[in-house]
Design a protein around this motif. Structure first.
Motif, PDB file in Angstrom:
ATOM      1  N   ALA A   1     -10.648  -1.925   6.211  1.00  0.00           N
ATOM      2  CA  ALA A   1      -9.721  -1.102   7.004  1.00  0.00           C
ATOM      3  C   ALA A   1      -8.333  -1.745   6.981  1.00  0.00           C
ATOM      4  CB  ALA A   1     -10.214  -1.000   8.443  1.00  0.00           C
ATOM      5  N   PRO A   2      -7.276  -0.958   7.032  1.00  0.00           N
ATOM      6  CA  PRO A   2      -7.286   0.505   7.079  1.00  0.00           C
ATOM      7  C   PRO A   2      -7.177   1.181   5.708  1.00  0.00           C
ATOM      8  CG  PRO A   2      -5.067  -0.282   7.493  1.00  0.00           C
ATOM      9  CD  PRO A   2      -5.914  -1.504   7.233  1.00  0.00           C
ATOM     10  N   TYR A   3      -6.859   0.425   4.635  1.00  0.00           N
ATOM     11  CA  TYR A   3      -6.469   1.111   3.390  1.00  0.00           C
ATOM     12  C   TYR A   3      -7.640   1.647   2.592  1.00  0.00           C
ATOM     13  CZ  TYR A   3      -2.489  -1.648   4.774  1.00  0.00           C
ATOM     14  OH  TYR A   3      -1.499  -2.218   5.499  1.00  0.00           O
ATOM     15  N   LEU A   4      -8.746   0.892   2.591  1.00  0.00           N
ATOM     16  CA  LEU A   4      -9.874   1.270   1.745  1.00  0.00           C
ATOM     17  C   LEU A   4     -10.969   1.969   2.564  1.00  0.00           C
ATOM     18  CD1 LEU A   4     -10.895   0.991  -1.180  1.00  0.00           C
ATOM     19  CD2 LEU A   4     -11.789  -1.270  -0.616  1.00  0.00           C
ATOM     20  N   ALA A   5     -10.692   2.226   3.848  1.00  0.00           N
ATOM     21  CA  ALA A   5     -11.755   2.734   4.723  1.00  0.00           C
ATOM     22  C   ALA A   5     -11.268   3.853   5.625  1.00  0.00           C
ATOM     23  CB  ALA A   5     -12.291   1.586   5.577  1.00  0.00           C
ATOM     24  N   LEU A   6     -12.194   4.742   5.986  1.00  0.00           N
ATOM     25  CA  LEU A   6     -11.964   5.665   7.095  1.00  0.00           C
ATOM     26  C   LEU A   6     -12.473   4.925   8.331  1.00  0.00           C
ATOM     27  CD1 LEU A   6     -13.349   9.030   5.632  1.00  0.00           C
ATOM     28  CD2 LEU A   6     -11.008   8.142   5.529  1.00  0.00           C
TER      29      LEU A   6
ATOM     30  N   PHE B   1       0.831  -1.202   0.000  1.00  0.00           N
ATOM     31  CA  PHE B   1       0.000   0.000   0.000  1.00  0.00           C
ATOM     32  C   PHE B   1       0.870   1.259   0.000  1.00  0.00           C
ATOM     33  CE2 PHE B   1      -2.291   3.474   1.997  1.00  0.00           C
ATOM     34  CZ  PHE B   1      -3.415   3.528   1.187  1.00  0.00           C
ATOM     35  N   HIS B   2       1.826   1.313   0.942  1.00  0.00           N
ATOM     36  CA  HIS B   2       2.587   2.556   1.111  1.00  0.00           C
ATOM     37  C   HIS B   2       3.665   2.761   0.057  1.00  0.00           C
ATOM     38  CE1 HIS B   2       0.590   3.854   4.702  1.00  0.00           C
ATOM     39  NE2 HIS B   2       0.701   2.638   5.201  1.00  0.00           N
ATOM     40  N   HIS B   3       4.216   1.669  -0.472  1.00  0.00           N
ATOM     41  CA  HIS B   3       5.334   1.834  -1.404  1.00  0.00           C
ATOM     42  C   HIS B   3       4.964   1.624  -2.859  1.00  0.00           C
ATOM     43  CE1 HIS B   3       7.310   1.310   2.493  1.00  0.00           C
ATOM     44  NE2 HIS B   3       8.224   2.120   2.001  1.00  0.00           N
ATOM     45  N   ILE B   4       3.763   1.104  -3.123  1.00  0.00           N
ATOM     46  CA  ILE B   4       3.362   0.922  -4.525  1.00  0.00           C
ATOM     47  C   ILE B   4       2.117   1.747  -4.847  1.00  0.00           C
ATOM     48  CG2 ILE B   4       2.670  -0.746  -6.297  1.00  0.00           C
ATOM     49  CD1 ILE B   4       4.224  -2.886  -4.649  1.00  0.00           C
ATOM     50  N   LEU B   5       1.007   1.453  -4.157  1.00  0.00           N
ATOM     51  CA  LEU B   5      -0.255   2.118  -4.507  1.00  0.00           C
ATOM     52  C   LEU B   5      -0.248   3.601  -4.148  1.00  0.00           C
ATOM     53  CD1 LEU B   5      -3.003   1.543  -5.759  1.00  0.00           C
ATOM     54  CD2 LEU B   5      -3.882   1.029  -3.478  1.00  0.00           C
ATOM     55  N   ASN B   6       0.147   3.887  -2.902  1.00  0.00           N
ATOM     56  CA  ASN B   6       0.065   5.282  -2.443  1.00  0.00           C
ATOM     57  C   ASN B   6       1.336   6.069  -2.759  1.00  0.00           C
ATOM     58  OD1 ASN B   6      -0.894   7.595  -1.320  1.00  0.00           O
ATOM     59  ND2 ASN B   6      -0.669   6.936   0.822  1.00  0.00           N
ATOM     60  N   THR B   7       1.716   6.048  -4.036  1.00  0.00           N
ATOM     61  CA  THR B   7       2.821   6.877  -4.512  1.00  0.00           C
ATOM     62  C   THR B   7       2.272   7.641  -5.708  1.00  0.00           C
ATOM     63  OG1 THR B   7       3.518   5.170  -6.084  1.00  0.00           O
ATOM     64  CG2 THR B   7       4.545   5.123  -3.890  1.00  0.00           C
ATOM     65  N   ARG B   8       3.032   8.623  -6.173  1.00  0.00           N
ATOM     66  CA  ARG B   8       2.548   9.393  -7.326  1.00  0.00           C
ATOM     67  C   ARG B   8       2.269   8.490  -8.510  1.00  0.00           C
ATOM     68  NH1 ARG B   8       4.415  15.335  -8.909  1.00  0.00           N
ATOM     69  NH2 ARG B   8       4.094  14.630 -11.041  1.00  0.00           N
ATOM     70  N   LEU B   9       3.231   7.589  -8.773  1.00  0.00           N
ATOM     71  CA  LEU B   9       3.072   6.672  -9.891  1.00  0.00           C
ATOM     72  C   LEU B   9       1.892   5.722  -9.644  1.00  0.00           C
ATOM     73  CD1 LEU B   9       4.130   5.567 -12.612  1.00  0.00           C
ATOM     74  CD2 LEU B   9       5.508   3.950 -11.276  1.00  0.00           C
ATOM     75  N   GLY B  10       1.838   5.194  -8.432  1.00  0.00           N
ATOM     76  CA  GLY B  10       0.776   4.246  -8.087  1.00  0.00           C
ATOM     77  C   GLY B  10      -0.594   4.854  -8.250  1.00  0.00           C
TER      78      GLY B  10
END
Ligand SMILES: [Zn+2]
Length: 444
Positions: A165-170, A91-100
């Protein structure tokens, strides 16, 4: 520059089970994207600057509405069996990056266009990352590209350790935290709120966990009050009877997936004073549970836990759908596209599935995928039927879907808000199609 169109000499299916099929009809579509006139071909005068589309003998019906999708994936099988550490890293190093994020947005756009080209002119997206769904909706509204009508929910609302949770949810753990999360999503521009009242098949670690209660009635009620205050709907992911009860008592507007009902639940669906419209509708998603539940593990390659949870959810959901039909509970249609084996282009499979498993006929099923879905989503003043003044959200078919619902698998033309796609093209996922086709004939 947009142009007006005349759909000439077609057969019209209105999307209303009570209305028959009219033949030799002409539909005028104004350049403002709205339906301008519907009448006998011999009586409608076509303005000279309109583009005439000869449709002799072909069927025109309202574009399909898919009330439950996710745009972030395309239906290829995936598994979430990776360890928490690995998921966190991804999540943090692939999806939640500018490129991701940019790759994600392109993928979501592609999935929305796949749906549109397959005849889905409206999608309600119920759970996405980073409000990318809000961005896409706004780009479509601003005419940056021709896409389907989108209703979007942004992130799920869930509890600590809850579904998504936690990535797809508040995450919120009290009525007040839940209210704050509604406000965050609203501030970011969502059209509706999606909550997770129970666990789900995709991230359940043990058998039975998919339907386990996660939210309290107080939390659900706080969310509904906050959303209803500004007139937006709450859609609740629920995969067990007790979950449905809590969601209904809290006042949600739609139950997604659903489960077997008892007397109290049946009457709460029909008459729910806390829901925005005074009732709660059911959006079953049979196709999302069916392959993992019923097909051999050697074919689907899902884990035993996933198969068992899918089976529990599918069997209970199916009972719920049959009860809903029997008790006149409002039923819409959704697929949960993005889940394994649920693509964005085969809404017809869900319709076919519903027809085989309930007493609904093709006319009633088509009504649910068009007019009824529009009513449930609160957009029936805009779309969902062929009427003067509504958006020209239309599909053209060679064969009648009333005779064979599978006619919807092959759409000849699509129009959305008056934009004509004359030769729609859908990129299919062969492995998924082959697996589903191989069992289509012999399903129970
Ligand atoms: Zn879903």
């Amino acid at each position: 520059m947009k142009t007006g169109y005349a759909f000439k000499d077609c057969k019209v299916i209105y999307g209303d089970a009570g209305r028959g099929v009219d033949t030799h009809m002409t539909i005028l579509i104004h350049e403002n994207g709205l339906i301008q006139e519907i009448g006998k071909a011999s009586e409608v005068a076509i303005p000279s600057h309109y583009q005439a589309i000869e449709l002799e003998g072909k069927y025109v019906m309202p574009g399909l509405i898919n009330a439950h999708v996710h745009l972030f994936a395309d239906g290829k099988p995936f598994t979430l069996s990776a360890s928490e550490g690995l998921l966190d890293f991804a999540f943090h190093h692939i999806l939640n990056t500018r490129l991701g994020r940019s790759v994600l947005k392109k993928r979501m756009k592609r999935n929305a266009l796949t749906a549109l080209h397959s005849g889905v002119t409206t999608m309600r997206s119920v759970g996405e990352f980073f409000y990318t769904d809000v961005q896409l909706r706004d780009e479509i509204k601003a005419n940056q590209f021709v896409g389907p009508n989108l209703l979007v929910s942004g992130y799920f609302l869930s509890v600590t350790g809850g579904h998504g949770a936690p990535y797809l949810a508040l995450v919120g753990d009290s009525p007040w935290e839940a209210r704050r999360n509604v406000r965050i999503n609203v501030k970011n521009g969502v059209d509706l709120i999606k909550i997770c009242v129970t666990g789900g098949v995709t991230d359940a670690k043990m058998v039975g966990e998919a339907g386990r209660l996660q939210m309290t009635e107080e939390e659900v009620a706080a969310i509904c009050e906050e959303a209803h205050k500004i007139g937006i709907h709450v859609a609740a992911h629920v995969e067990s009877t007790e979950g449905v009860r809590i969601a209904l008592k809290g006042g949600v507007d739609t139950i997604e997936h659903g489960a077997e009902m008892d007397e109290e639940i049946i009457s709460l669906y029909q008459n729910n004073s806390r829901a925005l419209k005074g009732y709660t509708a059911l959006i079953p998603t049979l196709q999302a549970a069916y392959p993992s539940a019923k097909l051999d593990l050697s074919l689907t390659k899902v884990r035993e836990t996933v198969k068992e949870n899918s089976r529990l959810v599918y069997d209970s959901m199916l009972k719920g759908v049959r009860q809903a039909v029997e008790h006149n509970i409002k039923i819409g249609v959704g697929t949960d596209a993005a889940m394994p084996y649920v693509t964005h282009y085969d809404l017809w499979r869900e319709l076919d599935h519903l027809m085989r498993q309930t007493k609904l006929n093709s006319r009633q099923i088509i009504e649910r995928a068009t007019k009824t879905n529009a009513e449930i989503l609160g957009i029936d003043h805009l779309t969902g039927s062929i009427d003067i003044g509504k958006q020209a959200d239309l599909i053209v078919l060679e064969q009648s879907p009333l005779d064979n619902i599978q006619a919807l698998a092959d759409v000849a033309m699509v129009m959305v808000r008056g934009n004509l796609i004359q030769t729609p093209s859908v990129t299919r996922i062969r492995a998924v199609d082959e697996l589903l086709d191989s069992v289509w004939g012999d399903r129970e």
